[in-house]
Design a protein around this motif. Structure first.
Motif, PDB file in Angstrom:
ATOM      1  N   ALA A 117       0.975  -1.281  -0.259  1.00  0.00           N
ATOM      2  CA  ALA A 117      -0.149   0.126  -0.070  1.00  0.00           C
ATOM      3  C   ALA A 117       1.537   1.261  -0.231  1.00  0.00           C
ATOM      4  CB  ALA A 117      -0.960  -0.067   1.172  1.00  0.00           C
ATOM      5  N   ARG A 118       1.622   1.343   0.770  1.00  0.00           N
ATOM      6  CA  ARG A 118       2.670   2.583   0.989  1.00  0.00           C
ATOM      7  C   ARG A 118       3.822   2.498  -0.769  1.00  0.00           C
ATOM      8  NH1 ARG A 118       8.439   2.571   3.351  1.00  0.00           N
ATOM      9  NH2 ARG A 118       8.182  -0.462   3.561  1.00  0.00           N
ATOM     10  N   LEU A 119       4.506   1.313  -1.271  1.00  0.00           N
ATOM     11  CA  LEU A 119       4.479   1.316  -2.276  1.00  0.00           C
ATOM     12  C   LEU A 119       3.595   1.977  -3.486  1.00  0.00           C
ATOM     13  CD1 LEU A 119       7.975   1.274  -2.427  1.00  0.00           C
ATOM     14  CD2 LEU A 119       7.799  -1.270  -3.316  1.00  0.00           C
ATOM     15  N   HIS A 120       2.692   1.138  -3.614  1.00  0.00           N
ATOM     16  CA  HIS A 120       1.762   0.996  -4.866  1.00  0.00           C
ATOM     17  C   HIS A 120       0.571   1.503  -4.361  1.00  0.00           C
ATOM     18  CE1 HIS A 120       4.749  -1.484  -6.870  1.00  0.00           C
ATOM     19  NE2 HIS A 120       5.387  -1.892  -5.967  1.00  0.00           N
ATOM     20  N   GLY A 121       0.723   2.691  -3.954  1.00  0.00           N
ATOM     21  CA  GLY A 121      -0.889   2.857  -3.928  1.00  0.00           C
ATOM     22  C   GLY A 121      -2.109   2.332  -3.275  1.00  0.00           C
ATOM     23  N   THR A 122      -3.169   2.771  -3.037  1.00  0.00           N
ATOM     24  CA  THR A 122      -5.073   2.012  -3.443  1.00  0.00           C
ATOM     25  C   THR A 122      -4.555   1.273  -4.896  1.00  0.00           C
ATOM     26  OG1 THR A 122      -5.112   4.114  -4.171  1.00  0.00           O
ATOM     27  CG2 THR A 122      -5.989   3.807  -1.920  1.00  0.00           C
ATOM     28  N   PHE A 123      -4.703   1.459  -5.272  1.00  0.00           N
ATOM     29  CA  PHE A 123      -4.511   0.293  -7.116  1.00  0.00           C
ATOM     30  C   PHE A 123      -3.515  -0.114  -6.555  1.00  0.00           C
ATOM     31  CE2 PHE A 123      -4.641  -1.330 -10.445  1.00  0.00           C
ATOM     32  CZ  PHE A 123      -3.354  -1.000 -11.384  1.00  0.00           C
TER      33      PHE A 123
END
Lengths: 170, 124
Positions: free
Chosen positions: A38-44
């Protein structure tokens, strides 16, 4: 035909601290990987990877972890693994890193790889061994695993493979 | 009598442009909110970071021009990141608690195309 294809990431938790591996738990590790994605690639990324995500196998003694994810998004998961720098358990932080050993399409291929890897690790341990008692124990394990290898031969390794891996571990 | 064989030559023109240029405008629900250039860029990067994470928040994004009065800007992004930037601008809802929306006026791989817009053409 029409089925969901997965990728299984075989990883090893490497740490200086010996207490780190013992505090491995599948739920804790799963949440940690999800947070890192989630931190690295966001909500997607978090949504894409968490659909088929599961921690399939965890061995606290050797620090081997088997993660499952969907085939379309396994690269997002794989790229997030180097960013895991610590394991948290009961307020204690243990610095560690995840070393990816193998990516397989099925649990069976990962198991085959793990058995070969463990045999090689036993031989390496034997070389680096200092204590005589330990040396004997490892030599016994090595001979036992070689015998089992000859026995199974061309057989399909299914449940017997799991026992072999457990035996080779002792 | 057979016709002479004609030779055909096929030219495939794949878009060689590495960058895409977007003309965007930021609209707020209530007026009176002004952003300077740095805050605008911070807003764009945080929109990318929200949706696509830290990896894509580091996409090479440039603001070529920015007008504070109208909050409109011309952005430059590498072509592989265009879809990500556009989708994160679409899903951006608020800035510091105030509702806002990005209007994408024009997108083109060539900067010259942004100089004229037939939608804003006024015919006498």
């Amino acid at each position: 035909m029409v089925r969901f294809k997965h990728r299984y990431l075989l990883c090893e938790v490497v740490s200086d601290d010996p207490r780190c591996r013992l505090s491995l738990e599948d739920r804790v590790l799963g949440n940690l990987v999800r947070d890192t994605i989630a931190r690295l690639h966001g909500t997607f990324g978090a949504a894409a990877c968490s659909i088929g995500f599961a921690v399939r196998y965890l061995n606290a003694y050797t620090g081997i972890v088997l993660l499952r994810c969907r085939k379309e998004f396994y690269q997002l998961v794989w790229s997030a693994l180097p960013f895991i720098t610590y394991l948290e358990n009961k307020g204690h932080r243990y610095p560690c890193f995840l070393n990816t050993l193998h990516v397989g399409g099925t649990i069976r291929t990962c198991q085959k790889f793990l058995i070969q890897y463990n045999r090689r690790q036993l031989l390496i341990l034997l070389q680096n061994c200092t204590d005589e008692g330990e040396r004997e124990a490892i030599q016994k394990s090595v001979t036992r695993s070689c015998l089992l290898e000859e026995e199974s031969g061309e057989e399909e390794l299914s449940d017997s493979g799991g026992e072999e891996a457990a035996e080779a571990m002792e | 009598m057979p016709a002479p064989a004609t030779t055909y030559e096929r030219i495939v023109y794949k878009n060689p442009s590495e960058h895409h240029y977007m003309k965007v405008c930021l609209e707020f629900q209530d007026c009176g909110v002004g952003l300077n250039t740095a805050q605008f860029k911070q807003l764009l990067v945080s929109a990318l970071k929200d949706l696509f994470g830290e990896v894509d928040a580091a996409l090479p994004l440039d603001i070529l021009t920015y007008e504070e009065r109208t909050s409109s800007a011309i952005l430059r992004i590498c072509s592989s990141g265009l879809v990500k930037l556009w989708s994160s601008l679409t899903l951006l809802g608020s800035y510091k608690g105030k509702k806002c929306a990005f209007r994408v006026i024009q997108v083109s791989p060539f900067l010259l195309a942004l100089s004229g817009n037939s939608r804003e053409l006024v015919l006498d």
